[in-house]
Design a protein around this motif. Structure first.
Motif, PDB file in Angstrom:
ATOM      1  N   UNK A 149       0.778  -1.475   0.214  1.00  0.00           N
ATOM      2  CA  UNK A 149      -0.296  -0.348  -0.089  1.00  0.00           C
ATOM      3  C   UNK A 149       0.980   1.094  -0.084  1.00  0.00           C
ATOM      4  N   UNK A 150       0.293   2.228  -0.865  1.00  0.00           N
ATOM      5  CA  UNK A 150       1.760   3.691  -0.913  1.00  0.00           C
ATOM      6  C   UNK A 150       0.750   4.473  -1.039  1.00  0.00           C
ATOM      7  N   UNK A 151      -0.915   4.370  -1.306  1.00  0.00           N
ATOM      8  CA  UNK A 151      -1.564   5.964  -1.074  1.00  0.00           C
ATOM      9  C   UNK A 151      -3.217   5.136  -0.673  1.00  0.00           C
ATOM     10  N   UNK A 152      -4.165   6.169  -0.689  1.00  0.00           N
ATOM     11  CA  UNK A 152      -5.609   5.903  -0.786  1.00  0.00           C
ATOM     12  C   UNK A 152      -5.790   5.073  -2.107  1.00  0.00           C
ATOM     13  N   UNK A 153      -5.911   3.935  -1.341  1.00  0.00           N
ATOM     14  CA  UNK A 153      -6.910   2.450  -2.468  1.00  0.00           C
ATOM     15  C   UNK A 153      -5.414   2.628  -4.182  1.00  0.00           C
ATOM     16  N   UNK A 157      10.374   8.243 -13.330  1.00  0.00           N
ATOM     17  CA  UNK A 157       9.194   9.042 -12.700  1.00  0.00           C
ATOM     18  C   UNK A 157      10.236   8.806 -10.774  1.00  0.00           C
ATOM     19  N   UNK A 158      10.510  10.062 -10.603  1.00  0.00           N
ATOM     20  CA  UNK A 158      10.518  10.207  -9.002  1.00  0.00           C
ATOM     21  C   UNK A 158       9.740  10.141  -7.687  1.00  0.00           C
ATOM     22  N   UNK A 159       8.108   9.605  -8.328  1.00  0.00           N
ATOM     23  CA  UNK A 159       6.965   9.717  -7.439  1.00  0.00           C
ATOM     24  C   UNK A 159       7.425   8.006  -7.148  1.00  0.00           C
ATOM     25  N   UNK A 201      -1.456   0.556  -4.937  1.00  0.00           N
ATOM     26  CA  UNK A 201      -0.389  -0.047  -3.761  1.00  0.00           C
ATOM     27  C   UNK A 201       0.245  -0.668  -5.228  1.00  0.00           C
ATOM     28  N   UNK A 202       1.431  -0.718  -5.119  1.00  0.00           N
ATOM     29  CA  UNK A 202       2.428  -1.355  -5.709  1.00  0.00           C
ATOM     30  C   UNK A 202       3.070  -2.579  -5.182  1.00  0.00           C
ATOM     31  N   UNK A 203       3.024  -3.426  -6.497  1.00  0.00           N
ATOM     32  CA  UNK A 203       3.425  -4.808  -6.345  1.00  0.00           C
ATOM     33  C   UNK A 203       5.066  -4.942  -6.522  1.00  0.00           C
ATOM     34  N   UNK A 204       5.856  -5.881  -5.366  1.00  0.00           N
ATOM     35  CA  UNK A 204       7.041  -5.679  -5.721  1.00  0.00           C
ATOM     36  C   UNK A 204       7.207  -7.207  -5.234  1.00  0.00           C
ATOM     37  N   UNK A 205       8.707  -7.976  -5.474  1.00  0.00           N
ATOM     38  CA  UNK A 205       8.964  -8.857  -5.574  1.00  0.00           C
ATOM     39  C   UNK A 205      10.363  -9.157  -4.609  1.00  0.00           C
ATOM     40  N   UNK A 206      10.616  -9.927  -3.943  1.00  0.00           N
ATOM     41  CA  UNK A 206      11.533 -10.163  -2.723  1.00  0.00           C
ATOM     42  C   UNK A 206      11.446 -11.365  -2.244  1.00  0.00           C
ATOM     43  N   UNK A 207      12.411 -11.023  -0.962  1.00  0.00           N
ATOM     44  CA  UNK A 207      12.345 -12.015  -0.240  1.00  0.00           C
ATOM     45  C   UNK A 207      11.249 -11.173   1.342  1.00  0.00           C
ATOM     46  N   UNK A 208      10.090 -12.389   1.334  1.00  0.00           N
ATOM     47  CA  UNK A 208       9.263 -11.758   2.046  1.00  0.00           C
ATOM     48  C   UNK A 208       8.744 -12.582   3.216  1.00  0.00           C
ATOM     49  N   UNK A 209       9.187 -11.656   4.630  1.00  0.00           N
ATOM     50  CA  UNK A 209       9.381 -12.047   5.968  1.00  0.00           C
ATOM     51  C   UNK A 209       7.559 -11.798   6.366  1.00  0.00           C
ATOM     52  N   UNK A 210       6.869 -12.516   7.063  1.00  0.00           N
ATOM     53  CA  UNK A 210       5.713 -12.269   7.460  1.00  0.00           C
ATOM     54  C   UNK A 210       5.920 -12.673   9.162  1.00  0.00           C
ATOM     55  N   UNK A 211       4.632 -12.099   9.775  1.00  0.00           N
ATOM     56  CA  UNK A 211       4.850 -12.271  11.287  1.00  0.00           C
ATOM     57  C   UNK A 211       3.761 -12.118  11.745  1.00  0.00           C
ATOM     58  N   UNK A 212       3.328 -12.324  11.958  1.00  0.00           N
ATOM     59  CA  UNK A 212       1.796 -12.346  12.953  1.00  0.00           C
ATOM     60  C   UNK A 212       2.037 -12.039  14.521  1.00  0.00           C
TER      61      UNK A 212
END
Length: 275
Positions: free
Chosen positions: A54-58, A257-259, A60-71
């Motif tokens: 999520x990068x702003x209201x409604x 784009x610098x945005x 998102x940017x989908x990216x790939x990499x090493x994802x760590x998830x902790x609940x």
């Protein structure tokens, strides 16, 4: 009466395991962050995956990499009121700011917060989400580590490119906000030096570029200092300084784009220009 007391004590004994909450086996905290007080890890995973950040209201940017998830689950038996989602976000924000990162997006009502930082040549995205929007101290932490701009180059290819196009774009890793070249970029410096040794008539200008973070004046100074660092590194490699010059363009010549963070990464570059 004695029977009632015995039953009561027995009930307490059987309730003790319910209060003694422990982390899920095999799960541990990220070394980047300290744990929120009175929380336990209810689940975790780590793999190479894509993730919608999520990068702003409604948006998102989908990216790939090493994802760590902790609940994380809050221990309600601690006797201490659970922290608000705002408090949890501030805890992560303070930690990210200390390592030179920044907050990208925060939506208290949706229970979403996104942060960005860099470490060891990697882009690191951190997303903190209030679990089920309950605001009860339970939250999910996702960390996506993306390898920084890398190039597999050799002197022969560099020489062909500069003779054909008149310039080469290089992604050299520097210390954040500084002109110190990181050790992982030494191979790139070596190959540029080898290119210059293979053609003694070749003269170049080393030209630095930045993204638009910071002020234009500061960015111009930073780009000049980084270009000079590369030139100095080539001189150390034995290249005659009369064949070299340097210049800093700051943020004035963006490639992308610098945005977006990906665009910013492309704009932070060094160009080798044939004279």
């Amino acid at each position: 009466m004695k029977k009632a007391i015995f039953i009561f004590i027995l009930a307490i004994v059987f309730l003790i395991p319910a209060f003694a909450q422990e982390d899920t086996e095999g799960c541990k905290d990220s070394p980047m962050f300290n744990r929120m007080p009175n929380t336990v890890i209810a689940g975790c995973s780590k793999n190479y995956d894509e993730f919608a950040i999520p990068t702003a209201q409604d948006k998102s940017e989908t990216k790939e990499g090493t994802k760590t998830f902790i609940q994380y689950a809050y221990n309600n038996e601690s006797g201490v009121p659970a922290p608000s989602y705002f408090q949890i976000v501030k805890n992560f924000e303070n930690a990210v700011l200390k390592i030179g990162g920044k907050k990208i997006y925060y939506n208290k009502d949706a229970g979403l917060a996104t942060f960005f930082t860099k470490s060891s040549g990697k882009d690191i995205w951190i997303v903190v989400m209030d679990m089920a929007g309950q605001n009860l101290g339970n939250f999910e932490l996702t960390i996506l580590e993306i390898e920084g701009m890398q190039q597999d180059i050799n002197a022969s290819d560099l020489l062909d490119t500069i003779n054909k196009n008149g310039s080469i774009t290089l992604y050299i890793n520097f210390e954040t906000g500084k002109s110190d070249i990181k050790s992982e970029s030494q191979k790139t410096i070596d190959q540029v030096a080898e290119m210059l040794r293979s053609d003694h008539s070749l003269k170049i200008s080393v030209e630095g570029h930045t993204d638009n973070a910071g002020t234009p004046i500061a960015n111009k100074t930073l780009s000049e200092n980084r270009a000079k660092s590369v030139m100095d590194a080539l001189i150390i490699e034995g290249i005659d300084k009369t064949r070299l010059s340097y210049k800093g363009w700051g943020e004035t010549k963006p490639l992308s784009d610098n945005n977006t963070e990906n665009g910013k990464a492309k704009n932070r570059r060094v160009e080798i220009v044939k004279l």
